[in-house]
Write a protein that holds these residues in place. Structure first.
Motif, PDB file in Angstrom:
ATOM      1  N   LEU A 164       7.666   5.095   7.286  1.00  0.00           N
ATOM      2  CA  LEU A 164       7.392   3.882   6.514  1.00  0.00           C
ATOM      3  C   LEU A 164       5.894   3.616   6.388  1.00  0.00           C
ATOM      4  O   LEU A 164       5.422   3.159   5.351  1.00  0.00           O
ATOM      5  N   GLY A 165       5.143   3.896   7.456  1.00  0.00           N
ATOM      6  CA  GLY A 165       3.715   3.606   7.448  1.00  0.00           C
ATOM      7  C   GLY A 165       2.993   4.429   6.404  1.00  0.00           C
ATOM      8  O   GLY A 165       2.161   3.928   5.646  1.00  0.00           O
ATOM      9  N   GLN A 166       3.351   5.703   6.366  1.00  0.00           N
ATOM     10  CA  GLN A 166       2.728   6.577   5.374  1.00  0.00           C
ATOM     11  C   GLN A 166       3.095   6.111   3.966  1.00  0.00           C
ATOM     12  O   GLN A 166       2.257   6.044   3.081  1.00  0.00           O
ATOM     13  N   LEU A 167       4.379   5.755   3.819  1.00  0.00           N
ATOM     14  CA  LEU A 167       4.850   5.276   2.519  1.00  0.00           C
ATOM     15  C   LEU A 167       4.121   3.990   2.123  1.00  0.00           C
ATOM     16  O   LEU A 167       3.718   3.827   0.971  1.00  0.00           O
ATOM     17  N   ALA A 168       3.938   3.100   3.106  1.00  0.00           N
ATOM     18  CA  ALA A 168       3.278   1.822   2.816  1.00  0.00           C
ATOM     19  C   ALA A 168       1.880   2.058   2.275  1.00  0.00           C
ATOM     20  O   ALA A 168       1.494   1.476   1.254  1.00  0.00           O
ATOM     21  N   LEU A 210      10.155  -4.033   6.051  1.00  0.00           N
ATOM     22  CA  LEU A 210      10.878  -3.228   7.038  1.00  0.00           C
ATOM     23  C   LEU A 210      10.046  -2.982   8.291  1.00  0.00           C
ATOM     24  O   LEU A 210      10.585  -2.992   9.402  1.00  0.00           O
ATOM     25  N   LEU A 211       8.736  -2.774   8.128  1.00  0.00           N
ATOM     26  CA  LEU A 211       7.886  -2.632   9.310  1.00  0.00           C
ATOM     27  C   LEU A 211       7.951  -3.912  10.138  1.00  0.00           C
ATOM     28  O   LEU A 211       8.029  -3.872  11.366  1.00  0.00           O
ATOM     29  N   GLY A 212       7.955  -5.053   9.430  1.00  0.00           N
ATOM     30  CA  GLY A 212       8.110  -6.334  10.116  1.00  0.00           C
ATOM     31  C   GLY A 212       9.445  -6.417  10.827  1.00  0.00           C
ATOM     32  O   GLY A 212       9.540  -6.901  11.961  1.00  0.00           O
ATOM     33  N   GLN A 260      16.386   3.928  -1.405  1.00  0.00           N
ATOM     34  CA  GLN A 260      16.570   5.309  -0.950  1.00  0.00           C
ATOM     35  C   GLN A 260      15.300   5.831  -0.279  1.00  0.00           C
ATOM     36  O   GLN A 260      15.358   6.466   0.769  1.00  0.00           O
ATOM     37  N   LEU A 261      14.154   5.528  -0.894  1.00  0.00           N
ATOM     38  CA  LEU A 261      12.874   5.967  -0.330  1.00  0.00           C
ATOM     39  C   LEU A 261      12.687   5.461   1.092  1.00  0.00           C
ATOM     40  O   LEU A 261      12.346   6.216   1.999  1.00  0.00           O
ATOM     41  N   VAL A 262      12.912   4.150   1.266  1.00  0.00           N
ATOM     42  CA  VAL A 262      12.651   3.590   2.588  1.00  0.00           C
ATOM     43  C   VAL A 262      13.727   4.010   3.576  1.00  0.00           C
ATOM     44  O   VAL A 262      13.443   4.233   4.753  1.00  0.00           O
ATOM     45  N   ALA A 263      14.975   4.155   3.101  1.00  0.00           N
ATOM     46  CA  ALA A 263      16.058   4.520   4.014  1.00  0.00           C
ATOM     47  C   ALA A 263      15.818   5.915   4.591  1.00  0.00           C
ATOM     48  O   ALA A 263      16.136   6.181   5.745  1.00  0.00           O
ATOM     49  N   ASP A 264      15.236   6.810   3.778  1.00  0.00           N
ATOM     50  CA  ASP A 264      14.945   8.156   4.271  1.00  0.00           C
ATOM     51  C   ASP A 264      13.877   8.134   5.358  1.00  0.00           C
ATOM     52  O   ASP A 264      13.861   8.983   6.240  1.00  0.00           O
ATOM     53  N   ARG A 265      12.956   7.191   5.249  1.00  0.00           N
ATOM     54  CA  ARG A 265      11.797   7.212   6.138  1.00  0.00           C
ATOM     55  C   ARG A 265      11.935   6.352   7.377  1.00  0.00           C
ATOM     56  O   ARG A 265      11.272   6.591   8.381  1.00  0.00           O
ATOM     57  N   MET A 266      12.774   5.354   7.276  1.00  0.00           N
ATOM     58  CA  MET A 266      12.899   4.399   8.380  1.00  0.00           C
ATOM     59  C   MET A 266      13.239   5.066   9.715  1.00  0.00           C
ATOM     60  O   MET A 266      12.604   4.760  10.727  1.00  0.00           O
ATOM     61  N   PRO A 267      14.224   5.988   9.771  1.00  0.00           N
ATOM     62  CA  PRO A 267      14.561   6.579  11.080  1.00  0.00           C
ATOM     63  C   PRO A 267      13.365   7.268  11.721  1.00  0.00           C
ATOM     64  O   PRO A 267      13.183   7.173  12.942  1.00  0.00           O
ATOM     65  N   ASN A 268      12.550   7.943  10.915  1.00  0.00           N
ATOM     66  CA  ASN A 268      11.386   8.640  11.477  1.00  0.00           C
ATOM     67  C   ASN A 268      10.428   7.665  12.140  1.00  0.00           C
ATOM     68  O   ASN A 268       9.903   7.924  13.224  1.00  0.00           O
ATOM     69  N   THR A 269      10.200   6.530  11.465  1.00  0.00           N
ATOM     70  CA  THR A 269       9.290   5.531  12.031  1.00  0.00           C
ATOM     71  C   THR A 269       9.856   4.943  13.314  1.00  0.00           C
ATOM     72  O   THR A 269       9.139   4.782  14.306  1.00  0.00           O
ATOM     73  N   ILE A 270      11.151   4.632  13.292  1.00  0.00           N
ATOM     74  CA  ILE A 270      11.766   4.052  14.495  1.00  0.00           C
ATOM     75  C   ILE A 270      11.692   5.051  15.643  1.00  0.00           C
ATOM     76  O   ILE A 270      11.354   4.699  16.775  1.00  0.00           O
ATOM     77  N   GLU A 271      11.975   6.313  15.351  1.00  0.00           N
ATOM     78  CA  GLU A 271      11.926   7.343  16.389  1.00  0.00           C
ATOM     79  C   GLU A 271      10.531   7.402  17.009  1.00  0.00           C
ATOM     80  O   GLU A 271      10.380   7.387  18.238  1.00  0.00           O
ATOM     81  N   LEU A 272       9.523   7.425  16.140  1.00  0.00           N
ATOM     82  CA  LEU A 272       8.142   7.495  16.626  1.00  0.00           C
ATOM     83  C   LEU A 272       7.789   6.271  17.465  1.00  0.00           C
ATOM     84  O   LEU A 272       7.223   6.382  18.561  1.00  0.00           O
ATOM     85  N   ALA A 322      -1.321  -7.824  12.783  1.00  0.00           N
ATOM     86  CA  ALA A 322      -2.514  -7.960  11.947  1.00  0.00           C
ATOM     87  C   ALA A 322      -2.523  -6.930  10.833  1.00  0.00           C
ATOM     88  O   ALA A 322      -2.943  -7.207   9.709  1.00  0.00           O
ATOM     89  N   ILE A 323      -2.031  -5.734  11.150  1.00  0.00           N
ATOM     90  CA  ILE A 323      -2.124  -4.662  10.168  1.00  0.00           C
ATOM     91  C   ILE A 323      -1.248  -4.968   8.948  1.00  0.00           C
ATOM     92  O   ILE A 323      -1.605  -4.638   7.821  1.00  0.00           O
ATOM     93  N   LEU A 324      -0.106  -5.671   9.175  1.00  0.00           N
ATOM     94  CA  LEU A 324       0.748  -6.020   8.038  1.00  0.00           C
ATOM     95  C   LEU A 324       0.073  -7.073   7.166  1.00  0.00           C
ATOM     96  O   LEU A 324       0.122  -7.004   5.935  1.00  0.00           O
ATOM     97  N   LEU A 325      -0.582  -8.043   7.818  1.00  0.00           N
ATOM     98  CA  LEU A 325      -1.354  -9.027   7.049  1.00  0.00           C
ATOM     99  C   LEU A 325      -2.408  -8.316   6.212  1.00  0.00           C
ATOM    100  O   LEU A 325      -2.602  -8.611   5.035  1.00  0.00           O
ATOM    101  N   ALA A 326      -3.077  -7.357   6.860  1.00  0.00           N
ATOM    102  CA  ALA A 326      -4.140  -6.636   6.161  1.00  0.00           C
ATOM    103  C   ALA A 326      -3.578  -5.860   4.979  1.00  0.00           C
ATOM    104  O   ALA A 326      -4.181  -5.835   3.901  1.00  0.00           O
TER     105      ALA A 326
END
Lengths: 340, 305
Positions: free
Chosen positions: A291-295, A313-315, A114-126, B153-157
């Motif tokens: 997702l980035g902020q969450l990561a 998911l970022l991958g 649920q956490l990632v599903a909420d955030r994924m669209p924002n990251t993709i949009e950006l 690279a950032i994901l590896l990091a």
């Protein structure tokens, strides 16, 4: 004749022509790209899996605390998939991930999915918006600089893009935040609005982060477009077009851009890695729940299931966007696949 | 000095079309001062880049000695503006920014240099092996290289700091790992070119061992490629390291680091913007320094080839 005296040294050219073509080159091209994307995801999944497994200490003991009973331990080990060899552990973990069972966030108590599903669209949009911005300014600016080679415009573009490549994205973002909060306080600089709440407000809150990300990304693109265009200008077809009475601008638009586009598309693809890194930074600068902020928060809070999910998911976003660009190749350059 | 003049006069692009580029130049000459025009012309050369690096090196070595403050001592009033005592002001804890900036430069210089060095050594070795051995060794190595190259690279990091927590060695290791593939690819490609040349053929025919061919004939000829990539890798590493430390994933506080200093300065941006601006300038100086070295080396290489 001159060519023949050189070729015997490298037999590759002659033997290649003799091999009958079985698979259409485009199919091989796309198959290779798909395979590579798949490989990246597999490697990332192994990394994400190994990441949690290689942490010091026993995860069961860490989670259950000193007062757990032996039965509870066994049950938890079972539910965490910690039984059996490391290989069976990996595959059972992967199986659960693929089924959507991503575990629970230790920090917030919410299901990770649920956490990632909420955030994924924002990251993709950006990410998509930033890519569009980088292409929208990088390619025309590069083409213009090539057209005005050696003149003032070229110099300015090259100076600015050099700066764009040297400035760290996050610092650029910090400056933009400073300027906008000071001189345009009514702009939603640091208050992200979800798309579902108000699409227009959402665009207003996302455009600054996207510009922060897109401008530096476009610098590299601009430089490659410029050098790619300069190469194209030396080709015979441009000379022919010019000899046929076309103006430089006409020749550029009709023949130049199309021919310069394939190498530029490669750069766009290569830049996606930087884009993913950039979204992580920009989300943190502009406080976008992505997702980035969450990561980053998951890693600093040692919330491992969330960290795993966000990295995967970022991958996946990276691989997905790469695939889109790969599929654009044959449209940009119909010869693609013939050589590889 | 010879290097300076060489780079500045060297044509920037490979195979410059005859006659086109110099058309507008002489007319502009009287308007802008020479040095400025060369700088703006995008060919400031190797010397400026090296000069920036030397300047930063001197800053990091001598800076802390110039002022009577320690990087960890909160012995001034917090958030002072730049003045005669605290040359670049103080941060929110009353620590001297000038000294912290100088000490933080060590991290950035070390990360940029060692990342590039490690990546260059390992990447060159892989590239040489792949380029010389050929066949399945080459194929296997290149598949691995392509795969690592494809992972951001950032994901590896992120993975690495989760396990090992952020520190300079971790960051160097990860950034080097991410930079190795590009070196390997470049060196391999150059090897494949060189392999077909007569001097390599004759060395091989004379019975020179493969490793000796690699070290005596191939490596010296790949050095220009490696040098360009070295500078570019160093420039990128600065930005990645600063980014990671901005996210709190590299050097941990209270150790000073440029990215971290910008992060800490963010809360006081409107009152004391210089807190963020000074580390930004040093980051820029270092990455521009390496970038200029890379650019001018690449330009020189193109003009020779």
């Amino acid at each position: 004749m001159a060519i023949q005296t050189i070729t015997p040294k490298s037999p590759a050219g002659t033997s290649r022509a003799a091999v009958p073509r079985r698979v259409p080159p485009l199919v091989t091209f796309i198959a290779i790209r798909l395979l590579r994307g798949f490989g990246v995801l597999v490697v990332l999944s192994v990394l994400a899996f190994a990441m949690v497994r290689s942490l010091p200490g026993d995860p069961v003991a860490n989670l259950i605390g000193p007062y757990g009973t032996e039965d509870q331990r066994a049950a938890l080990a079972e539910s965490l998939g910690l039984n059996g060899s490391i290989l069976t552990q990996y595959f059972s973990w992967l199986g659960r991930v693929l089924q959507g069972d991503w575990g629970t966030s230790v920090f917030s108590g919410l299901p990770t999915l649920q956490l990632v599903a909420d955030r994924m669209p924002n990251t993709i949009e950006l990410a998509v918006l930033a890519t569009i911005i980088s292409i929208a300014w990088g390619i025309p600016a590069g083409a213009l600089a090539a057209l005005h080679r050696g003149r003032a415009l070229d110099t300015i573009v090259r100076g600015l893009t050099f700066l764009g490549m040297a400035v760290p994205v996050f610092a650029f973002g910090v400056i933009i935040v400073l300027v906008f909060t000071k001189y345009l306080p009514q702009w939603p600089t640091l208050s992200f609005v979800p798309f579902t709440t108000n699409p227009l407000q959402n665009l207003a809150s996302v455009i600054l982060p996207a510009v922060t990300l897109g401008l530096p990304l476009g610098s590299t693109l601009c430089r490659f477009t410029r050098s790619s265009m300069l190469e194209v200008y030396e080709q015979d077809y441009i000379r022919t077009a010019l000899a046929g009475g076309a103006t430089t601008l006409q020749a550029t638009i009709r023949h130049g851009l199309r021919n310069a586009s394939a190498p530029v598309a490669t750069i766009v693809g290569l830049q996606l890695a930087g884009l993913i890194g950039g979204t992580i930074l920009v989300e943190n600068v502009f406080a976008i729940p992505g997702l980035g902020q969450l990561a980053v928060s998951a890693i600093t809070q040692r919330d491992y299931s969330v960290a795993q999910a966000t990295i995967l998911l970022l991958g996946a976003i990276y691989v997905g966007m790469n695939l889109v660009i790969d599929l654009l190749y044959p449209i940009l350059d119909p010869r693609i696949g013939g050589r590889r | 000095m010879t290097t300076t003049t060489k780079t500045q006069t060297a044509p920037r692009e490979h195979a410059a079309p005859a006659g086109t580029p110099s058309g507008g130049r002489p007319r502009r000459a009287p308007r802008a001062p020479g040095a400025l025009r060369r700088w703006a012309g995008g060919a400031p050369g190797l010397s400026v880049g090296i000069g920036l690096l030397v300047l930063l090196l001197a800053f990091t070595l001598l800076g802390p000695l110039l002022r009577p403050f320690g990087p960890y001592d909160s012995d001034s009033i917090p958030l002072l503006a730049p003045n005669a005592t605290n040359w670049l002001g103080t941060d929110d804890l009353g620590r001297d920014t000038f000294v912290r900036l100088a000490v933080a430069a060590r991290t950035s210089l070390a990360v940029s240099f060692f990342t590039a060095l490690i990546a260059a050594l390992i990447g060159t070795a892989i590239g040489l092996i792949a380029g010389l051995w050929g066949r399945w060794v080459d194929a296997t190595l290149m598949v691995i290289v392509e795969l690592v190259l494809a992972i951001p690279a950032i994901l590896l990091a992120l993975c690495a700091v989760t396990v090992f927590t952020g520190s300079v060695p971790t960051v160097i290791a990860v950034l080097a790992l991410a930079a190795i593939p590009e070196f390997a690819r470049l060196v391999r490609a150059r090897c494949l070119e060189l392999r077909e040349l007569d001097f390599v053929h004759s060395a091989r025919v004379s019975g020179v061992a493969s490793w000796r061919i690699a070290l005596r004939h191939l490596v010296p000829n790949t050095l220009p490629v490696i040098a360009v990539q070295f500078a570019n890798t160093a420039a990128i590493s600065i930005l990645l390291e600063a980014s990671l430390s901005y996210l709190g994933l590299s050097v941990q506080p209270p150790t000073p680091s440029w990215g971290l200093m910008i992060f800490e300065a963010q809360n006081y941006m409107s009152e004391s913007p210089w807190l963020a601006i000074s580390p930004l300038i040093t980051i820029l100086a270092l990455s521009i320094g390496w970038g200029l070295i890379g650019e001018s080396l690449a330009a020189r290489r193109r003009s020779i080839v």
